[in-house]
Design a protein around this motif. Structure first.
Motif, PDB file in Angstrom:
ATOM      1  N   PHE A  90       0.811  -1.212   0.139  1.00 51.25           N
ATOM      2  CA  PHE A  90       0.082   0.041   0.158  1.00 51.25           C
ATOM      3  C   PHE A  90       0.813   1.285   0.130  1.00 51.25           C
ATOM      4  O   PHE A  90       0.559   2.066  -0.748  1.00 51.25           O
ATOM      5  CB  PHE A  90      -0.695  -0.113   0.965  1.00 51.25           C
ATOM      6  N   PHE A  91       1.751   1.327   0.933  1.00 47.81           N
ATOM      7  CA  PHE A  91       2.534   2.517   0.888  1.00 47.81           C
ATOM      8  C   PHE A  91       3.647   2.467  -0.358  1.00 47.81           C
ATOM      9  O   PHE A  91       4.047   3.742  -0.771  1.00 47.81           O
ATOM     10  CB  PHE A  91       3.807   2.358   2.186  1.00 47.81           C
ATOM     11  N   GLY A  92       4.091   1.653  -0.706  1.00 49.56           N
ATOM     12  CA  GLY A  92       4.840   1.507  -2.027  1.00 49.56           C
ATOM     13  C   GLY A  92       4.090   1.959  -3.248  1.00 49.56           C
ATOM     14  O   GLY A  92       4.513   2.868  -4.215  1.00 49.56           O
ATOM     15  N   GLY A  93       2.795   1.667  -3.244  1.00 45.46           N
ATOM     16  CA  GLY A  93       2.028   2.013  -4.443  1.00 45.46           C
ATOM     17  C   GLY A  93       1.717   3.606  -4.245  1.00 45.46           C
ATOM     18  O   GLY A  93       1.672   4.456  -5.168  1.00 45.46           O
ATOM     19  N   LEU A  94       1.549   4.078  -3.088  1.00 47.54           N
ATOM     20  CA  LEU A  94       1.436   5.633  -2.722  1.00 47.54           C
ATOM     21  C   LEU A  94       2.736   6.352  -3.198  1.00 47.54           C
ATOM     22  O   LEU A  94       2.622   7.217  -3.987  1.00 47.54           O
ATOM     23  CB  LEU A  94       0.925   5.651  -1.473  1.00 47.54           C
ATOM     24  N   SER A  95       3.631   5.826  -2.831  1.00 43.59           N
ATOM     25  CA  SER A  95       5.001   6.608  -3.149  1.00 43.59           C
ATOM     26  C   SER A  95       5.207   6.531  -4.835  1.00 43.59           C
ATOM     27  O   SER A  95       5.811   7.476  -5.355  1.00 43.59           O
ATOM     28  CB  SER A  95       6.364   5.977  -2.491  1.00 43.59           C
ATOM     29  N   ILE A  96       5.212   5.505  -5.463  1.00 43.76           N
ATOM     30  CA  ILE A  96       5.121   5.360  -6.763  1.00 43.76           C
ATOM     31  C   ILE A  96       4.207   6.097  -7.603  1.00 43.76           C
ATOM     32  O   ILE A  96       4.719   7.003  -8.716  1.00 43.76           O
ATOM     33  CB  ILE A  96       5.158   3.819  -7.120  1.00 43.76           C
ATOM     34  N   THR A  97       3.166   6.357  -7.128  1.00 38.39           N
ATOM     35  CA  THR A  97       1.884   7.129  -7.750  1.00 38.39           C
ATOM     36  C   THR A  97       2.528   8.675  -7.571  1.00 38.39           C
ATOM     37  O   THR A  97       2.584   9.574  -8.441  1.00 38.39           O
ATOM     38  CB  THR A  97       0.744   7.222  -7.014  1.00 38.39           C
ATOM     39  N   THR A  98       3.288   8.969  -6.485  1.00 30.76           N
ATOM     40  CA  THR A  98       3.600  10.390  -6.295  1.00 30.76           C
ATOM     41  C   THR A  98       4.763  10.628  -7.265  1.00 30.76           C
ATOM     42  O   THR A  98       5.124  11.506  -8.122  1.00 30.76           O
ATOM     43  CB  THR A  98       4.510  10.512  -4.817  1.00 30.76           C
ATOM     44  N   SER A  99       5.810   9.575  -7.542  1.00 29.44           N
ATOM     45  CA  SER A  99       6.723   9.652  -8.425  1.00 29.44           C
ATOM     46  C   SER A  99       6.230   9.796  -9.908  1.00 29.44           C
ATOM     47  O   SER A  99       6.910  10.774 -10.735  1.00 29.44           O
ATOM     48  CB  SER A  99       7.845   8.576  -8.145  1.00 29.44           C
ATOM     49  N   ALA A 100       5.566   9.239 -10.075  1.00 33.17           N
ATOM     50  CA  ALA A 100       4.862   9.041 -11.316  1.00 33.17           C
ATOM     51  C   ALA A 100       4.298  10.303 -11.907  1.00 33.17           C
ATOM     52  O   ALA A 100       4.526  10.932 -13.126  1.00 33.17           O
ATOM     53  CB  ALA A 100       3.834   7.744 -11.746  1.00 33.17           C
ATOM     54  N   ALA A 101       3.649  10.468 -10.880  1.00 31.32           N
ATOM     55  CA  ALA A 101       2.800  12.238 -11.208  1.00 31.32           C
ATOM     56  C   ALA A 101       3.911  13.023 -11.212  1.00 31.32           C
ATOM     57  O   ALA A 101       3.656  14.164 -12.105  1.00 31.32           O
ATOM     58  CB  ALA A 101       1.910  12.476  -9.935  1.00 31.32           C
ATOM     59  N   ARG A 102       4.739  13.076 -10.667  1.00 30.71           N
ATOM     60  CA  ARG A 102       6.171  14.177 -10.836  1.00 30.71           C
ATOM     61  C   ARG A 102       6.541  14.052 -12.083  1.00 30.71           C
ATOM     62  O   ARG A 102       6.896  15.218 -12.708  1.00 30.71           O
ATOM     63  CB  ARG A 102       7.057  14.174  -9.594  1.00 30.71           C
ATOM     64  N   VAL A 103       6.893  13.103 -12.667  1.00 27.37           N
ATOM     65  CA  VAL A 103       7.695  12.811 -14.060  1.00 27.37           C
ATOM     66  C   VAL A 103       6.582  13.290 -15.176  1.00 27.37           C
ATOM     67  O   VAL A 103       6.910  14.069 -16.039  1.00 27.37           O
ATOM     68  CB  VAL A 103       7.968  11.020 -14.294  1.00 27.37           C
ATOM     69  N   VAL A 104       5.257  12.739 -14.859  1.00 26.92           N
ATOM     70  CA  VAL A 104       4.136  13.163 -15.892  1.00 26.92           C
ATOM     71  C   VAL A 104       4.092  14.966 -15.779  1.00 26.92           C
ATOM     72  O   VAL A 104       3.984  15.553 -16.815  1.00 26.92           O
ATOM     73  CB  VAL A 104       3.009  12.731 -15.751  1.00 26.92           C
ATOM     74  N   TYR A 105       4.210  15.376 -14.727  1.00 27.91           N
ATOM     75  CA  TYR A 105       4.263  16.890 -14.470  1.00 27.91           C
ATOM     76  C   TYR A 105       5.249  17.518 -15.253  1.00 27.91           C
ATOM     77  O   TYR A 105       5.176  18.628 -15.876  1.00 27.91           O
ATOM     78  CB  TYR A 105       3.972  17.221 -13.119  1.00 27.91           C
ATOM     79  N   ALA A 106       6.379  17.143 -15.052  1.00 27.77           N
ATOM     80  CA  ALA A 106       7.603  17.524 -15.555  1.00 27.77           C
ATOM     81  C   ALA A 106       7.604  17.594 -16.852  1.00 27.77           C
ATOM     82  O   ALA A 106       8.002  18.607 -17.754  1.00 27.77           O
ATOM     83  CB  ALA A 106       8.990  16.744 -15.119  1.00 27.77           C
ATOM     84  N   LEU A 107       7.223  16.498 -17.386  1.00 27.65           N
ATOM     85  CA  LEU A 107       7.249  16.408 -19.019  1.00 27.65           C
ATOM     86  C   LEU A 107       6.110  17.300 -19.655  1.00 27.65           C
ATOM     87  O   LEU A 107       6.362  17.766 -20.780  1.00 27.65           O
ATOM     88  CB  LEU A 107       6.930  14.678 -19.280  1.00 27.65           C
TER      89      LEU A 107
END
Length: 523
Positions: free
Chosen positions: A346-363
């Motif tokens: 659960f916590f891992g999925g939460l963190s990966i969602t955070t990272s994925a959103a940051r990459v999409v935002y930056a792109l």
């Protein structure tokens, strides 16, 4: 004058470097080293890589290959981590790998390098959310089965449609939580770190003690056996290669700290520390977890039987059940520890969602995704890229739909996540390796003359890792055993590169400066 000096003193070193690179500070910079380390550690996670692939890796070549495979993969992972830490120290930006690739590759190749890197990373991270959701649902399926009486006692084994509901439900929960204030996410990730450290210690220590019998050290460290009658793989070397997959899948994700550098205090120092600390902690705890599971095996062949208490669906769950039921006559302890493992997913999925959103935002900020103006919007109150979060969640949910019909969904999602995520590391590392040293502006963490040899080993290891995740994992190859990752990735990356050739190369220039300061030469 005194006021000007006071103001200069409080300028964060990471923000200063960000401004030199041509970006203004937009995200809230309030994360400490510990918070950044917590998110990076939570993204890698102690349980989420090992647990779902432990059973298949053990079956390929036996315990010795699995146990020593972790040591070998950990060794080469350090080369990748050290190479990335040096680059992170020089480029403390949210775009991380994508930004690094653009600047390290130079003005001619920079746009193509950043285009490839950004899309690889985005694909890997979004698929990574899916791996956490799938494996988390798998653990939840085992918990429900044991709570309702086990497979041999009339327990309830969740059908495909309910499994899909759990998968999508986890994805949506992570998206909702990621729309809250950054402090909430950081707080949950701090809980995650302690959850995994304390929970991992409890499992590693308790499991072998509870098990009525344990395997001898000679079995754990030296026993090698293949299972060609089950896997269809008779080659010992091929079996060993496949047994390493659990380690290669588990030991990445440490770049999460780099995604948060625009939100981290002193990111040019704390980013590299968080990357290397995450690798060190996971390397030690991960090996201990593998040893605890392997020493506690009661009956190897029974682990995979469809008539056992967990229906042969989840080997770690059966190991836990055998240990606690054998000692106490019930499955309560196994259920509790499975819940600890589920919390890690659960916590891992939460963190990966955070990272994925940051990459999409930056792109999106650099206009590299269709409808970029939508995905780069920052929530006016919470100051997080909320639209990017929900885009990642929607794509992840679509990835899970084949669960209703196909048996190898997890294999495909895992391969896509690993190749995309780890493949994204290769682009900036290769660019750093071939660039002129005088063009590189080092940060506080600098390798000096060791940089090129370290990058070479790291790059070759990444290439090998991506290659093995494209291999068939079972023979004979049939529709229900075929690794769909090569086709899925081939189609996706083919379309992305076609878009580049036809149109994107004409307008995509990589990271776009949003302030007018320039850097006078060096990247």
């Amino acid at each position: 004058m005194a006021g000007d000096r006071d103001e200069a003193v409080v300028v964060d070193s990471g923000e200063k470097r960000l401004n030199e690179l041509g970006y203004k500070q937009e995200l809230r910079r309030e994360m400490t080293l510990f918070k950044t380390l917590a998110i990076s550690f939570s993204t890698m996670t102690l349980f989420t890589g090992i647990t779902p692939l432990y059973g298949s890796s053990l079956q390929y070549a036996g315990p010795a290959s699995l146990v020593w495979g972790w040591v070998v993969v950990s060794f080469f992972t350090w080369f990748v981590g050290v190479a990335m830490a040096e680059i992170c120290s020089s480029f403390p930006t949210t775009g991380s790998l994508y930004f690094w690739a653009a600047h390290l590759a130079g003005p001619v190749w920079g746009p193509l390098a950043s285009w490839c890197c950004a899309w690889l990373e985005a694909i890997g991270l979004i698929a990574g959310i899916g791996t956490q959701a799938y494996a988390g649902s798998q653990v939840l399926q085992s918990i429900i089965l044991l709570c309702t009486g086990t497979n041999t006692g009339g327990g309830y084994l969740a059908p495909r449609w309910l499994f899909l509901v759990m998968y999508i439900g986890l994805t949506l929960i992570w998206a909702v939580l990621n729309t809250f204030a950054l402090e909430v996410i950081a707080f949950l990730d701090m809980i995650s770190m302690w959850w995994q450290v304390i929970g991992g210690t409890v499992i590693v220590v308790m499991l072998p003690l509870v098990a009525k019998t344990t395997q001898p050290a000679s079995y754990v460290f030296t026993h090698f056996q293949t299972a060609p009658e089950v896997t269809g793989i008779s080659s010992g070397a091929y079996a060993v290669i496949l047994s390493f997959l659990v380690s290669q899948y588990s030991l990445y994700g440490y770049d999460a700290a780099a995604h948060l550098t625009e939100e981290t205090k002193g990111a040019d120092k704390n980013g590299p520390i968080a990357i290397l600390s995450s690798i060190g902690i996971i390397s030690v705890f991960g090996w201990a977890y593998i040893l605890a599971l392997t020493f506690s095996i009661q009956d190897f062949s029974y682990l995979y039987s469809t008539s056992n208490e967990t229906a042969g669906t989840f080997v770690p769950a059966q190991i836990l059940y055998d240990a606690f039921h054998g000692r106490y006559g019930n499955s309560t302890g196994a259920i509790v520890l499975l819940f600890v493992i589920w919390g890690s997913f659960f916590f891992g999925g939460l963190s990966i969602t955070t990272s994925a959103a940051r990459v999409v935002y930056a792109l999106s900020r650099d206009r590299g995704i269709p409808f970029s103006s939508v995905w780069r919007r920052i929530h006016p109150r919470h100051k997080v890229p909320a639209n990017a979060v929900w885009l990642c969640a929607a794509v992840c949910a679509l990835l899970g739909l084949p669960i209703l019909r196909i048996n190898v969904v997890f294999t495909a999602i895992t391969s896509i996540a690993t190749i995309g995520w780890v493949g994204g590391y290769a682009v900036p590392i290769f660019a750093r390796m071939v660039m002129r040293e005088e063009d590189f502006r080092p940060g506080p963490f600098y390798l000096g003359a060791a940089s090129r040899p370290v990058c070479l080993v790291a790059f070759l290891w990444i290439c090998y890792t991506c290659s093995v995740f494209l291999l068939p994992t079972s023979y004979p190859i049939k529709m229900d055993t075929f690794n769909y990752a090569p086709i899925a990735l081939g189609v996706c990356l083919g379309l992305i590169m076609l878009w580049w050739v036809i149109d994107a190369r004409k307008w995509f220039k990589g990271p776009v400066r949003n302030i007018d300061e320039h850097n006078n030469g060096k990247v």
